[in-house]
Design a protein around this motif. Structure first.
Motif: not given
Lengths: 258, 264
Positions: B53-57, B210-212, B223-225, B228-231
């Motif tokens: 997921y790192a690329d998207v983040l 992306i969070m939403l 886990y993706m959610f 994104t929060v952590i990011t």
């Protein structure tokens, strides 16, 4: 020491009133003073006697309510605009973000003096006050006494005709103060401008000055002018002389009911 | 010396992670809560999802961060400018200050859709909101800084017959820098949060988007959610640290950065 009879600072019946909320305070009443060129004088008195107010009037930082002031024949404002003053305040008032050398060159920058000339002058000024090794330090890295010496160097940077000092050593301990008194005289013997020195210490005033102007409070007025006949150069041994003690008693007696 | 400063930070961080992991286990295995992983996911699961997921983040984070930074910059310029105007003229202060205060009473949550409705551009609305959030703490702290100059230092300038702008340049502005930086340190993470908030209102790119989206997709994207929060939090921390770095470089004279005390 080479005191000629040209009047450098003339105050003619100068009065200063402050308006507070309800009452009016008379800070200075009818002060008339003549200070000669190249003379070292002290304004001596207890707090509330208006000695600092008097100095601030001379510096054109405030305007008197009544009376006239002349500096080298012109007005105080003209003298300020011509940068005839070097001022040393009670606290060093150094700019924290400037190194020592840049603090000293500040007034030179203000006069538009070029960088090369500034560098040259700052070295001799640092030598004059004995702080050559501290050129690249920041103010807070120096002790209180050293900071005040930087302030003196800064005041002397523009080679002012008149040096105005407002209790510059009052925040220091007795030992540092006496040492700086001696240093100030040795510096002054090299630059020999007119000095007006405000203090509440009788011995400091005697040790430094050609004449001591004694002020009394409520309202502030000039109560005596005492000539100091001690020869120059003054040495610290003179503090133990009989004459010195007699002068102390004479001045103490001249305070009216304080 | 270094150990004394670093050791507590490490101990603290490790303890938090351990507590997190334990709680996550308790939720899932002991209490058997429904949707336990949504409440507090396993750290190792997050770590496993992260590489894919790192690329998207990174891409979405960069969009959010650059917009927030741009807004932050404009807000800073506006805040500094207003502070200078207020310090020069009491009249300007009396005229503008009450409105500056009042403007801060409008909830961002309400303001963001209004701004978006007016400009119809998510880039611009993000920048505007970030600027709006930045503006006030910067103006307030800068004004305090400008007024903090020692009166004797001002008199000294006066005795040099200094022109007003010279007094600003050589005295008031340098004296105001520590105040400015405290304002910037408050504003920087808020600008990031503000930008994310605008993205939640319906943007096309950004961490908020992306969070939403992950939230909509439900447990499968859990886990993706969380990532994104952590990011989002990470971006706020980075913005704060960046300001701290600039502060150290530009104002090394501040008491907290002084290496040595007085010497005699």
């Amino acid at each position: 020491m080479t005191t000629t009879q040209v009047p450098e600072i003339e105050l003619d019946h100068v009065s200063m009133r402050y308006q507070t909320d309800k009452s009016e305070v008379l800070a200075l009443e009818e002060v008339t003073v003549d200070i000669r060129k190249g003379e070292f004088v002290s304004l001596l008195g207890p707090s509330g006697c208006g000695k600092t107010t008097l100095l601030r009037i001379m510096a054109d930082l405030i305007q008197p309510t009544n009376g006239e002031i002349k500096i080298a024949g012109g007005t105080a404002k003209e003298a300020r605009l011509a940068q005839k003053y070097g001022i040393v305040f009670q606290s060093p008032v150094l700019y924290d973000w400037r190194k020592i050398k840049k603090n000293i060159t500040l007034p030179l920058e203000m006069m538009g003096i070029g960088k090369e000339e500034r560098e040259k002058r700052v070295d001799s000024l640092l030598e004059l006050v004995g702080l050559t090794d501290f050129k690249e330090k920041y103010p807070w890295q120096l002790s209180g006494g050293m900071q005040q010496r930087v302030a003196i160097a800064r005041a002397l940077a523009i080679e002012p005709e008149i040096l105005l000092m407002d209790e510059p050593f009052s925040a220091l301990d007795e030992f540092s103060r006496e040492r700086l008194n001696e240093e100030l005289l040795s510096i002054w013997s090299k630059v020999s401008n007119t000095v007006v020195f405000v203090t509440h210490s009788i011995s400091e005033a005697i040790f430094l000055s050609d004449r001591v102007f004694v002020l009394s409070p409520h309202p502030g007025r000039l109560s005596a002018v005492v000539e100091i006949p001690l020869p120059r150069p003054r040495t610290k041994e003179m503090r133990n002389r009989k004459e010195f003690y007699e002068l102390i008693s004479e001045i103490r007696d001249s305070f009216e009911g304080v | 010396m270094l150990m004394n400063r670093v050791a507590p930070v490490i101990v603290w961080a490790v303890s938090i992670l351990i507590v997190w992991q334990c709680l996550s286990w308790v939720f899932l295995e002991v209490l058997e809560l429904p949707l336990a992983q949504s409440k507090l996911p396993y750290l190792h699961e997050l770590a496993r999802t992260f590489p894919d997921y790192a690329d998207v983040l990174l891409a979405e984070g960069a969009v959010t961060f650059s917009n927030a930074a741009l807004g932050f910059l404009f807000g800073t310029i506006a805040g500094v400018f207003l502070a200078i105007m207020m310090s020069i003229s009491k009249w300007v202060e009396q005229l503008t200050f009450p409105y500056a205060v009042a403007s801060q009473m409008i909830p961002i949550l309400g303001l963001a859709p209004i701004v978006y409705g007016i400009v119809h551009d998510d880039q611009i609305s993000r920048i505007l909101i970030a600027a709006y959030i930045t503006f006030f703490p910067v103006a307030l702290n800068m004004l305090r800084g400008l007024r903090s100059a020692d009166p004797s230092a001002v008199e000294l300038m006066y005795s040099y017959a200094a022109k007003p702008w010279v007094i600003y340049w050589k005295l008031r502005l340098p004296a105001a820098l520590p105040g400015l930086f405290s304002g910037l340190k408050i504003a920087a993470p808020l600008a990031v949060t503000g930008a994310i908030l605008v993205e939640l209102m319906g943007a096309t790119e950004g961490i908020g988007v992306i969070m939403l989206r992950n939230l909509y997709y439900g447990p499968s994207h859990n886990y993706m959610f969380w990532l994104t929060v952590i990011t989002g939090a990470f971006l706020g921390i980075v913005s704060y640290l960046l300001i701290t770095l600039f502060e150290r470089i530009l104002t090394p004279w501040q008491p907290e950065f002084r290496k040595t005390g007085g010497e005699d």
